[in-house]
Design an enzyme around this catalytic site. Structure first.
Site, PDB file in Angstrom:
ATOM      1  N   MET A  31       0.842  -1.205   0.000  1.00 24.61           N
ATOM      2  CA  MET A  31       0.000   0.000   0.000  1.00 24.61           C
ATOM      3  C   MET A  31       0.880   1.259   0.000  1.00 24.61           C
ATOM      4  O   MET A  31       0.412   2.353   0.320  1.00 24.61           O
ATOM      5  CB  MET A  31      -0.938  -0.004   1.213  1.00 24.61           C
ATOM      6  CG  MET A  31      -1.900  -1.198   1.159  1.00 24.61           C
ATOM      7  SD  MET A  31      -3.415  -0.942   2.083  1.00 24.61           S
ATOM      8  CE  MET A  31      -2.793  -0.735   3.725  1.00 24.61           C
ATOM      9  N   HIS A  38       9.296  -3.348   3.406  1.00 23.54           N
ATOM     10  CA  HIS A  38       8.880  -3.551   2.010  1.00 23.54           C
ATOM     11  C   HIS A  38      10.105  -3.842   1.125  1.00 23.54           C
ATOM     12  O   HIS A  38      10.065  -4.718   0.260  1.00 23.54           O
ATOM     13  CB  HIS A  38       8.201  -2.300   1.452  1.00 23.54           C
ATOM     14  CG  HIS A  38       6.911  -1.920   2.125  1.00 23.54           C
ATOM     15  ND1 HIS A  38       6.768  -0.759   2.840  1.00 23.54           N
ATOM     16  CD2 HIS A  38       5.706  -2.531   2.177  1.00 23.54           C
ATOM     17  CE1 HIS A  38       5.520  -0.664   3.299  1.00 23.54           C
ATOM     18  NE2 HIS A  38       4.859  -1.728   2.911  1.00 23.54           N
ATOM     19  N   MET A 185       8.599  -2.487  11.627  1.00 21.71           N
ATOM     20  CA  MET A 185       8.409  -1.378  10.689  1.00 21.71           C
ATOM     21  C   MET A 185       7.004  -1.429  10.129  1.00 21.71           C
ATOM     22  O   MET A 185       6.476  -2.511   9.834  1.00 21.71           O
ATOM     23  CB  MET A 185       9.420  -1.463   9.559  1.00 21.71           C
ATOM     24  CG  MET A 185      10.799  -1.124  10.026  1.00 21.71           C
ATOM     25  SD  MET A 185      11.915  -0.911   8.653  1.00 21.71           S
ATOM     26  CE  MET A 185      13.400  -0.529   9.555  1.00 21.71           C
ATOM     27  N   SER A 186       6.384  -0.270  10.002  1.00 18.11           N
ATOM     28  CA  SER A 186       5.029  -0.184   9.462  1.00 18.11           C
ATOM     29  C   SER A 186       4.823   1.230   8.931  1.00 18.11           C
ATOM     30  O   SER A 186       5.337   2.196   9.508  1.00 18.11           O
ATOM     31  CB  SER A 186       4.010  -0.463  10.582  1.00 18.11           C
ATOM     32  OG  SER A 186       2.731  -0.002  10.190  1.00 18.11           O
ATOM     33  N   SER A 187       4.070   1.320   7.853  1.00 20.51           N
ATOM     34  CA  SER A 187       3.766   2.652   7.317  1.00 20.51           C
ATOM     35  C   SER A 187       3.018   3.477   8.351  1.00 20.51           C
ATOM     36  O   SER A 187       3.064   4.709   8.328  1.00 20.51           O
ATOM     37  CB  SER A 187       2.915   2.516   6.051  1.00 20.51           C
ATOM     38  OG  SER A 187       3.546   1.628   5.153  1.00 20.51           O
ATOM     39  N   ARG A 188       2.315   2.808   9.260  1.00 25.30           N
ATOM     40  CA  ARG A 188       1.526   3.535  10.266  1.00 25.30           C
ATOM     41  C   ARG A 188       2.398   4.115  11.386  1.00 25.30           C
ATOM     42  O   ARG A 188       1.928   4.969  12.135  1.00 25.30           O
ATOM     43  CB  ARG A 188       0.456   2.618  10.868  1.00 25.30           C
ATOM     44  CG  ARG A 188      -0.669   2.288   9.891  1.00 25.30           C
ATOM     45  CD  ARG A 188      -1.811   1.556  10.558  1.00 25.30           C
ATOM     46  NE  ARG A 188      -2.984   1.526   9.719  1.00 25.30           N
ATOM     47  CZ  ARG A 188      -3.334   0.491   8.934  1.00 25.30           C
ATOM     48  NH1 ARG A 188      -2.588  -0.606   8.891  1.00 25.30           N
ATOM     49  NH2 ARG A 188      -4.435   0.553   8.200  1.00 25.30           N
TER      50      ARG A 188
HETATM   51  P1  AMP Z   1       1.466  -2.910   3.466  1.00 23.68           P
HETATM   52  O1  AMP Z   1       2.029  -1.882   2.553  1.00 23.68           O
HETATM   53  O2  AMP Z   1       1.519  -2.521   4.908  1.00 23.68           O
HETATM   54  O3  AMP Z   1       0.143  -3.467   3.027  1.00 23.68           O
HETATM   55  O4  AMP Z   1       2.472  -4.138   3.382  1.00 23.68           O
HETATM   56  C1  AMP Z   1       2.835  -4.714   2.158  1.00 23.68           C
HETATM   57  C2  AMP Z   1       3.604  -5.978   2.411  1.00 23.68           C
HETATM   58  O5  AMP Z   1       4.753  -5.683   3.184  1.00 23.68           O
HETATM   59  C3  AMP Z   1       2.794  -6.997   3.236  1.00 23.68           C
HETATM   60  O6  AMP Z   1       3.044  -8.298   2.737  1.00 23.68           O
HETATM   61  C4  AMP Z   1       3.343  -6.828   4.626  1.00 23.68           C
HETATM   62  O7  AMP Z   1       3.238  -7.989   5.417  1.00 23.68           O
HETATM   63  C5  AMP Z   1       4.795  -6.512   4.332  1.00 23.68           C
HETATM   64  N1  AMP Z   1       5.406  -5.803   5.445  1.00 23.68           N
HETATM   65  C6  AMP Z   1       4.916  -4.703   6.072  1.00 23.68           C
HETATM   66  N2  AMP Z   1       5.728  -4.359   7.096  1.00 23.68           N
HETATM   67  C7  AMP Z   1       6.735  -5.272   7.122  1.00 23.68           C
HETATM   68  C8  AMP Z   1       7.884  -5.468   7.955  1.00 23.68           C
HETATM   69  N3  AMP Z   1       8.155  -4.654   8.970  1.00 23.68           N
HETATM   70  N4  AMP Z   1       8.696  -6.500   7.686  1.00 23.68           N
HETATM   71  C9  AMP Z   1       8.421  -7.339   6.649  1.00 23.68           C
HETATM   72  N5  AMP Z   1       7.359  -7.208   5.824  1.00 23.68           N
HETATM   73  C10 AMP Z   1       6.536  -6.197   6.061  1.00 23.68           C
END
Ligand code: AMP
Length: 283
Positions: A31, A38, A185-188
């Site tokens: 996203m 990512h 790590m998270s976009s949030r």
């Molecule tokens: P998102 O953009 O949050 O929907 O995440 C896209 C992909 O990246 C999903 O498969 C998530 O599980 C993965 N992802 C998000 N955060 C992490 C992280 N900290 N470590 C590994 N993979 C991640």
């Protein structure tokens, strides 16, 4: 060169060309608001296929009416710079209308696992996830698709969908990439204020403490979850939404005593920001 593609038909044409040349294709759905988690998935994708296609789509159907769709970070220019530097072959960044035209009415839903854990407070979330991932699989027809274990339940549901619907794609799960203090790590994370951010590493610490207790042969579910809740209760800016121990293979509840490798999954609210994390508990 990294190509940006807006329409599904552009993607279909490009991947047809790749396939004609005999290339294998890895898909990394995201996203956007890309971070090192990512980028790690993308590096793994590059090692698994000749071509890597990343999708960036803040999927409206996986957000509930009171969730953070509008506030979700969007950093397209930054994301493109990172993807170009990594040598990604294509970026599919569709509009909502491209994915969900006005007469859209067909959904993919999972009947069981999607009602539990995150599904309890996010009704419809996994229906949105399954539907968008199914559409991406249909458009890209990837050889392999890469997901993070950070979204453990999502990974399991997608693996289930692929098996249940006989989809010809290999699903690979990658380890969670963390900040220096352990926060996944998270976009949030960028929506946390500094006080919330400081407390948020307690999630990783509490998960790690549970994993250490299991290694030390404390296999009692109540005691492990009791310690987890107590550790987070000491942080006034964090509220645990759920913490559960489930089997690694199919996320069935583990009652009473851990008998096999398991996973502790949790969702924690810091103000309006909802953080999820998990840790595998190896006996
Ligand atoms: P998102 O953009 O949050 O929907 O995440 C896209 C992909 O990246 C999903 O498969 C998530 O599980 C993965 N992802 C998000 N955060 C992490 C992280 N900290 N470590 C590994 N993979 C991640």
């Amino acid at each position: 060169m990294t190509k940006t593609l807006i329409s599904a038909s552009e993607v279909t044409d490009l991947v047809k060309e790749w396939r004609r040349k005999g290339d294998t294709i890895a898909l990394v759905p995201t996203m956007g608001a890309l971070h090192d988690g990512h980028l790690d998935l993308i590096r793994q994708a590059k090692s698994l296929a000749n071509r890597v296609l990343v999708s960036i789509f803040v999927n409206p159907t996986q957000f509930g009416p009171n969730e953070d769709f509008a506030l979700y970070p969007r950093t397209m220019a930054d994301d493109m710079a990172k993807l170009t530097a990594l040598g990604v072959d294509g970026v599919f960044s569709p509009t909502a209308n491209e994915m969900y035209p006005q007469d859209f009415q067909t959904w993919v839903s999972n009947d069981h696992l999607s009602l539990e854990l995150c599904g309890k407070t996010r009704p419809g979330h996994f229906r949105g996830v399954c539907t968008v991932v199914m559409k991406l699989f249909q458009i890209v027809q990837p050889t392999v698709a890469i997901f993070g274990k950070k979204d453990y339940q999502q990974l399991m549901i997608i693996k289930r969908m692929v098996a249940d619907l006989c989809l010809p794609v290999e699903v690979v799960g990658c380890e969670t990439i963390r900040e220096e203090d352990g926060l996944a790590m998270s976009s949030r994370n960028r929506r946390l204020d500094s006080a919330q951010r400081a407390q948020a590493s307690a999630i990783f610490q509490a998960l790690s403490a549970a994993a250490a207790q299991v290694r030390a042969s404390n296999l009692k579910v109540d005691s492990l979850l009791g310690s987890f809740h107590a550790a987070l209760a000491a942080k006034d800016l964090l509220q645990v939404e759920y913490a559960e121990i489930r089997t690694i293979h199919n996320l069935m509840p583990v009652l009473d005593q851990i008998k096999d490798d398991s996973v502790l999954l949790t969702a924690v609210k810091a103000g309006s920001v909802r953080l999820i994390d998990n840790m595998e508990l190896r006996i």
